[in-house]
Design an enzyme around this catalytic site. Structure first.
Site, PDB file in Angstrom:
ATOM      1  N   PRO A   9      33.690  41.485   1.770  1.00 38.50           N
ATOM      2  CA  PRO A   9      33.830  40.036   1.639  1.00 38.50           C
ATOM      3  C   PRO A   9      32.687  39.357   0.887  1.00 38.50           C
ATOM      4  O   PRO A   9      31.522  39.708   1.058  1.00 38.50           O
ATOM      5  CB  PRO A   9      33.865  39.543   3.103  1.00 38.50           C
ATOM      6  CG  PRO A   9      33.317  40.657   3.912  1.00 38.50           C
ATOM      7  CD  PRO A   9      33.655  41.917   3.171  1.00 38.50           C
ATOM      8  N   ASN A  10      33.103  38.418   0.070  1.00 36.94           N
ATOM      9  CA  ASN A  10      32.208  37.546  -0.715  1.00 36.94           C
ATOM     10  C   ASN A  10      31.520  38.243  -1.887  1.00 36.94           C
ATOM     11  O   ASN A  10      30.834  37.598  -2.671  1.00 36.94           O
ATOM     12  CB  ASN A  10      31.158  36.873   0.195  1.00 36.94           C
ATOM     13  CG  ASN A  10      31.818  36.063   1.292  1.00 36.94           C
ATOM     14  OD1 ASN A  10      32.686  35.242   1.003  1.00 36.94           O
ATOM     15  ND2 ASN A  10      31.470  36.308   2.541  1.00 36.94           N
ATOM     16  N   ARG A  17      27.076  33.730  -6.377  1.00 34.29           N
ATOM     17  CA  ARG A  17      26.724  33.619  -4.960  1.00 34.29           C
ATOM     18  C   ARG A  17      25.218  33.863  -4.758  1.00 34.29           C
ATOM     19  O   ARG A  17      24.717  34.938  -5.115  1.00 34.29           O
ATOM     20  CB  ARG A  17      27.517  34.694  -4.199  1.00 34.29           C
ATOM     21  CG  ARG A  17      27.142  34.833  -2.768  1.00 34.29           C
ATOM     22  CD  ARG A  17      27.688  36.127  -2.177  1.00 34.29           C
ATOM     23  NE  ARG A  17      27.392  36.178  -0.772  1.00 34.29           N
ATOM     24  CZ  ARG A  17      27.482  37.271  -0.027  1.00 34.29           C
ATOM     25  NH1 ARG A  17      27.881  38.411  -0.565  1.00 34.29           N
ATOM     26  NH2 ARG A  17      27.196  37.227   1.238  1.00 34.29           N
ATOM     27  N   TYR A  22      21.238  37.869  -4.652  1.00 36.32           N
ATOM     28  CA  TYR A  22      22.177  38.883  -5.144  1.00 36.32           C
ATOM     29  C   TYR A  22      22.183  39.037  -6.671  1.00 36.32           C
ATOM     30  O   TYR A  22      22.921  39.871  -7.193  1.00 36.32           O
ATOM     31  CB  TYR A  22      23.592  38.563  -4.642  1.00 36.32           C
ATOM     32  CG  TYR A  22      23.686  38.569  -3.127  1.00 36.32           C
ATOM     33  CD1 TYR A  22      23.503  39.749  -2.408  1.00 36.32           C
ATOM     34  CD2 TYR A  22      23.931  37.400  -2.404  1.00 36.32           C
ATOM     35  CE1 TYR A  22      23.575  39.776  -1.015  1.00 36.32           C
ATOM     36  CE2 TYR A  22      24.003  37.415  -1.016  1.00 36.32           C
ATOM     37  CZ  TYR A  22      23.822  38.598  -0.328  1.00 36.32           C
ATOM     38  OH  TYR A  22      23.886  38.624   1.046  1.00 36.32           O
ATOM     39  N   ASN A  71      29.924  48.874   0.152  1.00 40.22           N
ATOM     40  CA  ASN A  71      29.168  47.689   0.544  1.00 40.22           C
ATOM     41  C   ASN A  71      30.144  46.837   1.345  1.00 40.22           C
ATOM     42  O   ASN A  71      30.980  46.123   0.785  1.00 40.22           O
ATOM     43  CB  ASN A  71      28.641  46.922  -0.667  1.00 40.22           C
ATOM     44  CG  ASN A  71      27.744  45.761  -0.244  1.00 40.22           C
ATOM     45  OD1 ASN A  71      27.749  45.345   0.918  1.00 40.22           O
ATOM     46  ND2 ASN A  71      26.977  45.236  -1.187  1.00 40.22           N
ATOM     47  N   ALA A  74      29.316  41.438   5.133  1.00 42.25           N
ATOM     48  CA  ALA A  74      29.023  41.036   6.515  1.00 42.25           C
ATOM     49  C   ALA A  74      29.769  41.892   7.550  1.00 42.25           C
ATOM     50  O   ALA A  74      29.338  41.964   8.705  1.00 42.25           O
ATOM     51  CB  ALA A  74      29.359  39.566   6.702  1.00 42.25           C
ATOM     52  N   GLU A  95      26.528  53.899   2.757  1.00 41.88           N
ATOM     53  CA  GLU A  95      26.407  52.448   3.002  1.00 41.88           C
ATOM     54  C   GLU A  95      25.435  51.862   1.992  1.00 41.88           C
ATOM     55  O   GLU A  95      24.315  52.365   1.835  1.00 41.88           O
ATOM     56  CB  GLU A  95      25.886  52.208   4.424  1.00 41.88           C
ATOM     57  CG  GLU A  95      25.601  50.740   4.710  1.00 41.88           C
ATOM     58  CD  GLU A  95      25.024  50.490   6.111  1.00 41.88           C
ATOM     59  OE1 GLU A  95      25.228  51.331   7.006  1.00 41.88           O
ATOM     60  OE2 GLU A  95      24.389  49.442   6.297  1.00 41.88           O
ATOM     61  N   HIS A  97      23.675  48.211   0.222  1.00 38.92           N
ATOM     62  CA  HIS A  97      23.443  46.770   0.198  1.00 38.92           C
ATOM     63  C   HIS A  97      22.605  46.416  -1.013  1.00 38.92           C
ATOM     64  O   HIS A  97      21.666  47.144  -1.369  1.00 38.92           O
ATOM     65  CB  HIS A  97      22.719  46.306   1.464  1.00 38.92           C
ATOM     66  CG  HIS A  97      23.500  46.617   2.690  1.00 38.92           C
ATOM     67  ND1 HIS A  97      24.625  45.912   3.044  1.00 38.92           N
ATOM     68  CD2 HIS A  97      23.346  47.587   3.612  1.00 38.92           C
ATOM     69  CE1 HIS A  97      25.126  46.440   4.146  1.00 38.92           C
ATOM     70  NE2 HIS A  97      24.381  47.468   4.512  1.00 38.92           N
ATOM     71  N   ARG A 104      15.627  40.318   6.034  1.00 39.89           N
ATOM     72  CA  ARG A 104      16.323  39.036   6.121  1.00 39.89           C
ATOM     73  C   ARG A 104      16.533  38.630   7.586  1.00 39.89           C
ATOM     74  O   ARG A 104      15.718  38.977   8.428  1.00 39.89           O
ATOM     75  CB  ARG A 104      17.636  39.139   5.322  1.00 39.89           C
ATOM     76  CG  ARG A 104      17.399  39.468   3.849  1.00 39.89           C
ATOM     77  CD  ARG A 104      18.698  39.596   3.089  1.00 39.89           C
ATOM     78  NE  ARG A 104      19.434  38.340   3.084  1.00 39.89           N
ATOM     79  CZ  ARG A 104      20.714  38.239   2.704  1.00 39.89           C
ATOM     80  NH1 ARG A 104      21.372  39.313   2.293  1.00 39.89           N
ATOM     81  NH2 ARG A 104      21.321  37.070   2.729  1.00 39.89           N
TER      82      ARG A 104
HETATM   83  C1  DQA Z   1      25.056  42.573   1.704  1.00 41.27           C
HETATM   84  C2  DQA Z   1      24.193  42.172   2.910  1.00 41.27           C
HETATM   85  C3  DQA Z   1      25.058  41.603   4.010  1.00 41.27           C
HETATM   86  O1  DQA Z   1      24.247  41.231   5.123  1.00 41.27           O
HETATM   87  C4  DQA Z   1      25.784  40.365   3.526  1.00 41.27           C
HETATM   88  O2  DQA Z   1      26.629  39.868   4.534  1.00 41.27           O
HETATM   89  C5  DQA Z   1      26.529  40.616   2.260  1.00 41.27           C
HETATM   90  C6  DQA Z   1      25.905  41.418   1.219  1.00 41.27           C
HETATM   91  C7  DQA Z   1      24.194  43.070   0.522  1.00 41.27           C
HETATM   92  O3  DQA Z   1      24.770  43.685  -0.373  1.00 41.27           O
HETATM   93  O4  DQA Z   1      22.994  42.822   0.477  1.00 41.27           O
HETATM   94  O5  DQA Z   1      27.613  40.091   2.056  1.00 41.27           O
HETATM   95  O6  DQA Z   1      25.899  43.649   2.093  1.00 41.27           O
END
Ligand code: DQA
Length: 147
Positions: A9-10, A17, A22, A71, A74, A95, A97, A104
Site C-alpha cells: 500500500p501507498n 509521497r 522515500y 515491500n 504498512a 523483506e 524497506h 522512525r
Molecule cells: C516502508 C516502511 C513502512 O513502515 C511504511 O508503512 C511504508 C514504506 C518503506 O519502504 O520504507 O509504506 O515499507
C-alpha cells in the site's frame, strides 16, 4: 532466474509521497534501471494497496519464481495473513524497506513478516530492492552458506 517484486500500500505514490523519506523517483521510473543492473534476471513487478491482492499474487508466483522481493508497506507491521502466506510458499522471500524503519516511529520497528522471510534489507532507498536481488542471487551460488 525469475524474481517477483511486490509492493504494498501507498508505494504506487513513490516519487510524490513524502519525498524526504522515500525519494523523488516513481517505481516505474526506477524499474528499467534495476532490470539493466540484472540483465540475466527476469524481474516482474506487481503493486497493490489491498492485502488480499498481495496474498493472491504471492500464491500465484510463489511456487514458480526463484524469489520474491516484498515491500509490504504498512502491512509489514500488522499482517499475520502475509506472514502465514510467506510460510506457505516454496520460494524465498526478502523483506524490503526503502526507509530505515528502525530509525522512525516505534510502531515501524515491529515486523509481522520478518520471521517468515530469509532476510531483511532496509534504509538504502530504492537500492534496497537491488540489494535484495543480490542477496537472492548469492544464495544460488555454489559456495553459499544458506544457514
Ligand atoms: C516502508 C516502511 C513502512 O513502515 C511504511 O508503512 C511504508 C514504506 C518503506 O519502504 O520504507 O509504506 O515499507
Amino acid at each position: 532466474m525469475k524474481i517477483q517484486i511486490i509492493n504494498g500500500p501507498n508505494l504506487n505514490l513513490l516519487g510524490t509521497r513524502e519525498p524526504d523519506i522515500y525519494g523523488n523517483s516513481s517505481f516505474d521510473a526506477f524499474l528499467p534501471e534495476l532490470r539493466a543492473q540484472y540483465p540475466d534476471v527476469e524481474i516482474e513487478y506487481y503493486q497493490s494497496n489491498i492485502e488480499g491482492e498481495l496474498i493472491d499474487r504471492m500464491q500465484e508466483v510463489g511456487f514458480t519464481a526463484d524469489g520474491i522481493v516484498l515491500n509490504a508497506g504498512a502491512y509489514t507491521h500488522t499482517s499475520i495473513a502475509l506472514h502465514d502466506c510467506i510460510l506457505s510458499l516454496a520460494c524465498p522471500v526478502v523483506e524490503v524497506h526503502i526507509s530505515n524503519v528502525h530509525k522512525r516511529e516505534e510502531f515501524r520497528r515491529k515486523s509481522m513478516i520478518a520471521s517468515a522471510c530469509i532476510g531483511i534489507i532496509a534504509g538504502f532507498g530504492l537500492h534496497s530492492y537491488s540489494l535484495a536481488i543480490a542477496g537472492l542471487l548469492a544464495r544460488n551460488e555454489p559456495s553459499a552458506d544458506n544457514g
